[in-house]
Write a protein that holds these residues in place. Structure first.
Motif, PDB file in Angstrom:
ATOM      1  N   ALA A   7       0.793  -1.225   0.000  1.00 44.65           N
ATOM      2  CA  ALA A   7       0.000   0.000   0.000  1.00 44.65           C
ATOM      3  C   ALA A   7       0.827   1.278   0.000  1.00 44.65           C
ATOM      4  O   ALA A   7       0.264   2.372  -0.166  1.00 44.65           O
ATOM      5  N   HIS A   8       2.155   1.148   0.165  1.00 46.11           N
ATOM      6  CA  HIS A   8       2.976   2.363   0.226  1.00 46.11           C
ATOM      7  C   HIS A   8       4.441   1.992   0.036  1.00 46.11           C
ATOM      8  O   HIS A   8       5.078   1.423   0.923  1.00 46.11           O
ATOM      9  N   HIS A 153      -5.519   7.810   4.070  1.00 50.84           N
ATOM     10  CA  HIS A 153      -4.646   6.707   4.478  1.00 50.84           C
ATOM     11  C   HIS A 153      -3.436   7.292   5.211  1.00 50.84           C
ATOM     12  O   HIS A 153      -2.609   7.964   4.604  1.00 50.84           O
ATOM     13  N   HIS A 155      -0.194   6.491   6.427  1.00 49.77           N
ATOM     14  CA  HIS A 155       0.768   5.408   6.265  1.00 49.77           C
ATOM     15  C   HIS A 155       1.703   5.341   7.467  1.00 49.77           C
ATOM     16  O   HIS A 155       2.068   6.360   8.059  1.00 49.77           O
ATOM     17  N   TYR A 173      -7.961   4.987   7.212  1.00 46.36           N
ATOM     18  CA  TYR A 173      -7.148   3.783   7.165  1.00 46.36           C
ATOM     19  C   TYR A 173      -5.736   4.074   7.691  1.00 46.36           C
ATOM     20  O   TYR A 173      -5.238   5.190   7.567  1.00 46.36           O
ATOM     21  N   SER A 175      -1.719   1.923   7.768  1.00 46.87           N
ATOM     22  CA  SER A 175      -0.980   0.759   7.291  1.00 46.87           C
ATOM     23  C   SER A 175       0.217   0.510   8.182  1.00 46.87           C
ATOM     24  O   SER A 175       0.729   1.426   8.830  1.00 46.87           O
ATOM     25  N   MET A 199      -4.094  -1.775   6.222  1.00 48.55           N
ATOM     26  CA  MET A 199      -3.394  -2.177   5.008  1.00 48.55           C
ATOM     27  C   MET A 199      -1.950  -2.496   5.368  1.00 48.55           C
ATOM     28  O   MET A 199      -1.457  -2.070   6.417  1.00 48.55           O
ATOM     29  N   GLU A 201       2.163  -2.403   4.144  1.00 46.57           N
ATOM     30  CA  GLU A 201       3.094  -1.656   3.289  1.00 46.57           C
ATOM     31  C   GLU A 201       4.527  -2.042   3.656  1.00 46.57           C
ATOM     32  O   GLU A 201       4.774  -2.663   4.691  1.00 46.57           O
ATOM     33  N   TYR A 245      -5.807  -7.453   1.446  1.00 44.64           N
ATOM     34  CA  TYR A 245      -5.831  -7.286  -0.009  1.00 44.64           C
ATOM     35  C   TYR A 245      -7.111  -6.568  -0.444  1.00 44.64           C
ATOM     36  O   TYR A 245      -7.069  -5.592  -1.201  1.00 44.64           O
ATOM     37  N   ASN A 247      -9.154  -4.736   1.399  1.00 42.95           N
ATOM     38  CA  ASN A 247      -9.170  -3.370   1.935  1.00 42.95           C
ATOM     39  C   ASN A 247      -8.432  -2.414   1.006  1.00 42.95           C
ATOM     40  O   ASN A 247      -8.927  -1.332   0.661  1.00 42.95           O
ATOM     41  N   THR A 248      -7.225  -2.813   0.622  1.00 42.39           N
ATOM     42  CA  THR A 248      -6.362  -1.951  -0.179  1.00 42.39           C
ATOM     43  C   THR A 248      -6.881  -1.810  -1.604  1.00 42.39           C
ATOM     44  O   THR A 248      -6.864  -0.721  -2.186  1.00 42.39           O
ATOM     45  N   TYR A 252      -7.884   1.973  -2.902  1.00 43.08           N
ATOM     46  CA  TYR A 252      -7.131   2.582  -4.002  1.00 43.08           C
ATOM     47  C   TYR A 252      -7.726   2.288  -5.383  1.00 43.08           C
ATOM     48  O   TYR A 252      -7.111   2.604  -6.402  1.00 43.08           O
TER      49      TYR A 252
END
Length: 255
Positions: A7-8, A153, A155, A173, A175, A199, A201, A245, A247-248, A252
């Motif tokens: 995710a990042h 999000h 992160h 969210y 991560s 998520m 990352e 999976y 969720n992300t 996005y």
């Protein structure tokens, strides 16, 4: 084959040779959200997305650096607006927590720039990937709430229970990175955060400690991260993987 989404990650900071090796070694199906740090970073991430269909680029300006000039800001926003259709999200944007810890105290210009990115995300209905930790999280929440942003999000979020509760109340969210394997602070946060707002990352090429010390950061590390999450949430690994999976993918808008 298992499906993962990082995710990042900062793919633009890897060389072409490193990327080819990384993608060749993958033991699973992968998508990646690659965030940008400045205009040059945006351009490289877009170029990578044009080569690799599983790369989804986010465009923004990383806050842990000197603010751009007015001309640079204008040039960046003009470029982003031209490429809005190729942009998966606005990011990475936020506030410079670490710069301020080194003695830089002024936030004003960073808040103004962040608000412009938030307005862009609102106008074009794009998710926003945020660098906003500890004391900066409530400031960023104020801006998101002001503009009625829903798809935010945070992160690699770090913060106290009050900040986490506010994020949860707003449906934002967060991560986690591979440091969930060895950092109690992250383990405690993730244990209490709703599973449907999590998520995974890597934030690569950022390097990690513990069992990952002196190892190049690779999306395959997410298998260890998700295993740690599954244990914390008392879930089967396959259930945790599928939930993260989905969720992300949903957040996005990944095909």
């Amino acid at each position: 084959m298992d499906k993962y989404i990082d995710a990042h990650i900062h793919l633009d900071k890897y060389s072409n040779i490193e990327l080819e090796k990384m993608f060749h070694e993958l033991p699973f199906q992968l998508s990646l959200v690659t965030v940008s740090s400045d205009l040059a970073s945006c351009k490289r991430n877009l170029a990578l997305a044009e080569i690799y269909s599983f790369v989804k680029p986010a465009f923004g300006f990383h806050p842990e650096q000197v603010l751009p000039s007015d001309h640079e800001i204008s040039e960046l926003f003009s470029w982003i607006k031209i490429h809005i259709e190729q942009m998966a999200a606005v990011g990475e944007v936020g506030l410079p927590y670490y710069l301020r810890s080194e003695g830089r105290k002024q936030l004003g210009g960073y808040i103004e720039l962040l608000e412009e990115f938030i307005k862009l995300a609102k106008k074009w209905d794009k998710p926003i990937a945020l660098h906003a930790i500890y004391d900066d999280a409530p400031i960023v929440c104020n801006l998101l709430e002001k503009h009625s942003i829903k798809k935010a999000h945070f992160h690699w979020f770090k913060g106290d229970s009050a900040a986490a509760s506010r994020l949860i109340a707003n449906g934002y969210y967060i991560s986690f990175t591979p440091d969930i394997v060895y950092e109690k602070e992250i383990q405690d946060l993730v244990r209490d955060y709703p599973l449907d707002k999590l998520m995974a990352e890597t934030d690569g090429p950022w390097e990690f400690e513990g069992p990952f010390k002196n190892k190049p950061t690779h999306p395959a590390m997410m298998a260890h991260s998700i295993s740690a999450l599954a244990e914390l949430k008392e879930l089967a690994f396959s259930s945790a993987l599928k939930k993260l999976y989905n969720n992300t993918k949903s957040f996005y808008n990944i095909d």
